[in-house]
Structures are given as C-alpha cells and as structure tokens.
Scaffold this motif. Structure first.
Motif, mmCIF file in Angstrom:
data_model
loop_
_atom_site.group_PDB
_atom_site.id
_atom_site.type_symbol
_atom_site.label_atom_id
_atom_site.label_comp_id
_atom_site.label_asym_id
_atom_site.label_seq_id
_atom_site.Cartn_x
_atom_site.Cartn_y
_atom_site.Cartn_z
ATOM 1 N N HIS A 189 0.723 -1.120 0.093
ATOM 2 C CA HIS A 189 0.006 -0.099 0.061
ATOM 3 C C HIS A 189 1.010 1.046 -0.053
ATOM 4 O O HIS A 189 1.703 1.301 0.929
ATOM 5 C CB HIS A 189 -0.756 0.174 1.338
ATOM 6 N N HIS B 79 0.810 5.881 -1.738
ATOM 7 C CA HIS B 79 0.596 7.011 -2.668
ATOM 8 C C HIS B 79 1.677 7.530 -2.809
ATOM 9 O O HIS B 79 1.874 8.471 -2.137
ATOM 10 C CB HIS B 79 -0.499 7.827 -1.755
ATOM 11 N N HIS C 253 -9.265 1.519 0.736
ATOM 12 C CA HIS C 253 -9.201 1.626 2.356
ATOM 13 C C HIS C 253 -10.420 1.189 2.965
ATOM 14 O O HIS C 253 -11.233 1.627 2.653
ATOM 15 C CB HIS C 253 -9.018 3.212 2.825
ATOM 16 N N HIS D 194 -5.386 -1.047 5.494
ATOM 17 C CA HIS D 194 -5.513 -0.814 6.811
ATOM 18 C C HIS D 194 -6.399 -1.929 7.824
ATOM 19 O O HIS D 194 -5.885 -2.575 8.404
ATOM 20 C CB HIS D 194 -6.043 0.735 7.128
ATOM 21 N N ASP E 264 2.178 2.779 3.343
ATOM 22 C CA ASP E 264 1.117 3.896 3.131
ATOM 23 C C ASP E 264 1.926 5.107 2.351
ATOM 24 O O ASP E 264 3.018 5.373 2.309
ATOM 25 C CB ASP E 264 0.186 3.956 4.316
HETATM 26 ZN ZN LIG Z 1 -3.593 4.884 1.966
#
Ligand SMILES: [Zn+2]
Length: 453
Positions: free
Chosen positions: A67, A69, A233, A270, A321
């Motif tokens: 995961h 971004h 998510h 998550h 993340d």
């Molecule tokens: Zn995220």
C-alpha cells in the motif's frame, strides 16, 4: 545468454513454507529466475558469472509493499499533528495541483526510497486525478521503470466531491462514467498478467467516504471481467466507522461485503477497526489486508488486529502507506513496527520475528496474488532479493541474523536485485542518480506548495 549471478557465503532466510534457513549458504540466479539455493559454497557454474561476496550479510526475499500513495512523496511533513480527516482536508487543495511531472518526480523519489530499504515489488494507490493533470498513471509507471521495481499501480478514483457531501474538492473527482472509461483503458494499455510481469494494474476507488456505492460496485464488475485485482481503504478510523453507521447503517466491512468487495482478488488497506465477524468473513473469502503499522501510528488511527488476522488465515501483507502519513516510507521498518504493535496489543507471543518477516515478503506476495512468483527464495521463482549487511557496528554480534534484521536498526543493503537486475549495490541506487532525484523532489515540493498558495 542469461546473466548468471552467484551470491555466496551469506546467511539465507528463504521464507519458504518450511521456513528453511542457512547460516552459510548461496543462491545462483540465472536471468530473471532463482536457479539454485542451498547450504555451503555455491556449485561450480559455467559461463559469464557475476559473483557477490555475501560474507557478513543476510539474504532474504525482496520486500513487498502492499500500500502506497507515491504522489505524496512531495507533500511530506504537512499537517503533522492532525487527525486523518483534518489531514485530508489540509492536503487535498495541495494535491489538487499535481500534474504529470510532479507525479513522475514524486514516484521516482518514493520508489527510490523503497528500493534503498529492501523493497523489490511495490503497489501504488493513485486516486487524485485533477482535470488538467495529464497522464498521471503513465508518469508513475515510467518512474517505476526508471528505478527498476516490480510495480502494481492501482488506478484509483473518487466520484464524491464536496458539493455531493464527500470530502475531496470537486476539481479532483471524476464522474462514474469517466472513471470506468479511464480504468478500462489503464488495464488495456498497461496490465501484464504474465508470470514474470513487472507491471500489473488493479482498480481502487479511494474509500467509503469519497466514492459512491455505484462506483465500488461497477469497479468490481469491471475488475472481474478484466482479471485484475481490487483495492481500497477500509476501516482505517473511528470517524469512518461512524460515517458508515450513519450513512449506510452498517460497519465498513459489512458495507464492502454488500458491494461485492470481498474475495481472493480483493485487498483492503488498514482494516484496523474490525469485529470478529469481519475477520471471519475475510478469512472465509480470502480477502487480503495491507497492514500499515507505521502510518496507523503516525495518524493515530488505531492498532490493527494483525495477529488475529494472521491466526484466522487472512492473507496479510505490509505497507508503508502514503509518504504524507509516513515520512520515512522505509519498507524495512514495517516488519519491526508490525511486531511491536502486535505485541503491545496481544502480548509477547502475539508475533514472532519470523512471522513479521514473512508478512513483509511472502505475505505481501499472497495479497497481490503473486506467491507462486515472488516472496520466497525457491528455485523457479523470480530473482527478487535483498542482501542486508549485518557486519557493521549496528548489527555485528546480534546472535540471530533474522532477529538482527527485524529488531535492529535498518541495515545497509549490500545489494538489491529485481528480476535479475541489480538495482542497489553497496547502499547506492544503480538505476537513477540519487543526488538528481533529491534535488528534483525538493524543487517539485516547493513548487506544488507555492501553487496552492
Ligand atoms: Zn492509504
């Protein structure tokens, strides 16, 4: 003729199903595959051979980041003391200014940092598409090719802007129809389902509070028709739980299940606030989790029930993340933090050092549906490996190499090999110039923040 690389005289943690390890072992890589792994010295190998002296090192499978971004690499350090919702509303106006060049620079910086911390395969979840932004997915795919990592970009989306009661500003959301057209095009242009694929697409509407149920449902239909995976998510914060209770009359996990978002082709980022029923559903359906312990702590979102998920048989991988909620984005910190939070939550036996390393490697591979190809050191699998130096003053003398890797500070990499290609050697990237990347990131960050005023 295939390039042959021999790594020898190192400790080896294969992370295979039996947990096979060698105190002194070797691997032989031929082309992009692992040819031989075993104890003692390497066998004689014919032809042009590149030898890597592994003395003082531990060889593990390359780490798998489930995961991220990447665009956030140029928006780090902002809203450092805020809740998730406050953090999002601060950052969205800045993110609304991204374009192709900003995403290329950010993705290069983020992927370079991952490579330097042992990651050989990364996903990305890109869901901010400003109307004049250009080909942002193409920009990050080019960055991954430059850095040399195996890449699973998730074509994200949002269709619930502020004017419709959602959180993101209207200029970064798209209509459902536009999203489906762009998603189908992303799959057609980029998705490679072959065994040694360096590039696979997934579809990834952002989160329950920024997308409509129609978008989730339609994305699942398109993904399944196209044979790609689904990612989003789920259950990250108590705020999200309250939002789902008020808006849909159920938990986030129940909401996702109603929309077809469970199954072996789905992984949730998550998945912190889960009840026993949700864990049972995930185990029965094979729904995976990207557990992001560092980000969860940075945001103060809660401590995931990672040990319970593992015990129930849910596929669990680890993720750094987005860099705006994890400024270090160091992949090797994730197994340590996963272990720390699991033990703080469930006591000293909640998670072993070897389980946490398995989550970061074969666990992540399973979450991405690639456990037959990557995630462990076994003949026939792809040559994705991390060779960690454990002979510096930071680690020398720690009794067990796997413990040294997981519980010690982040060790330097002697080598990182992805698909048979050397990406990091002696702690430095071989594929991109680190100084240039650093300078470009600083410039892009300043320009983006200035643009938001
Ligand atoms: Zn995220």
């Amino acid at each position: 003729m295939d390039t042959v690389i021999v790594i020898e005289d190192c400790a080896v943690a294969t992370v295979d199903a039996l947990g096979t390890e060698y105190r002194r072992g070797h691997v032989v890589l031929r082309g992009n595959r692992i040819d031989v792994v075993g104890a003692g010295a390497a066998p004689a190998v014919d032809g042009q051979v590149q030898r890597i002296d592994g003395r003082g090192c531990l060889l593990t499978p390359g780490l798998v980041n489930t995961h991220h971004h990447l665009y956030q690499w140029i928006t780090r350090g902002l809203a450092a003391d805020n809740t998730l919702f406050e953090w999002l509303t601060t950052l969205y106006p800045i993110w609304a200014g991204i374009d192709e060049e900003a995403v290329r620079v950010a993705a290069t910086g983020g992927l370079a940092a991952l490579a330097r911390t042992g990651c050989t395969t990364s996903t990305d979840h890109h869901y901010v598409f400003p109307h004049e932004g250009g080909d942002l997915l193409g920009a990050e795919i080019a960055a991954a090719a430059d850095v040399g990592l195996r890449f699973h970009p998730c074509r994200g989306s949002m269709d619930l802007g502020t004017s419709a009661g959602g959180l993101p500003p209207d200029q970064v959301v798209q209509t459902l129809d536009a999203i489906l057209v762009d998603s189908a095009e992303a799959i057609a242009r980029h998705h490679d389902s072959s065994f040694d694929s360096m590039l696979r697409i997934a579809l990834a509407p952002c989160s329950p509070f920024s997308v409509t149920p129609e978008l989730l449902r339609e994305s699942a239909v398109l993904a399944r028709e196209s044979g790609v995976r689904l990612h989003t998510h789920v259950a990250e914060t108590i705020d999200e739980q309250d939002y789902c209770a008020q808006t849909f009359g159920c938990t986030p996990a129940q909401y996702m299940e109603q929309l077809g978002w469970v199954g072996p082709d789905v992984w949730w980022a998550h998945a912190i606030h889960l009840d026993d029923t949700a864990i049972d559903t995930m185990a029965k359906t094979g729904t995976g989790v990207a557990h992001c312990p560092t980000s969860n702590a940075r945001i103060g979102a809660g401590v995931a029930r990672a040990a319970d998920l593992v015990r129930a048989g849910v596929p669990v991988g680890l993720g750094v993340d987005g860099a705006a909620s994890n400024e270090s984005s160091s992949m090797i910190e994730e197994p340590r933090n996963a272990l720390f939070y699991a033990r703080n939550r469930g006591g000293p036996r909640a998670m072993t050092v070897r389980t946490s390393l398995a989550l970061a490697t074969i666990g992540g591979a399973r979450v991405l549906g690639r456990d037959a190809e990557i995630g462990s050191i076994e003949p026939g699998k792809l040559a994705d490996l991390a060779l960690w130096r454990l002979d510096t003053p930071a680690h020398a003398g720690i009794d067990d190499p796997v413990t040294a890797l997981v519980l010690g500070s982040a060790p330097p990499l002697a080598a990182l090999i992805v698909n048979g290609r050397t990406v990091v050697r002696d702690g430095r990237l071989c594929t991109v110039d680190e100084d240039t990347v650093g300078a470009e990131v600083a410039k892009a960050q300043a320009a983006l923040v200035a643009k938001a005023g």
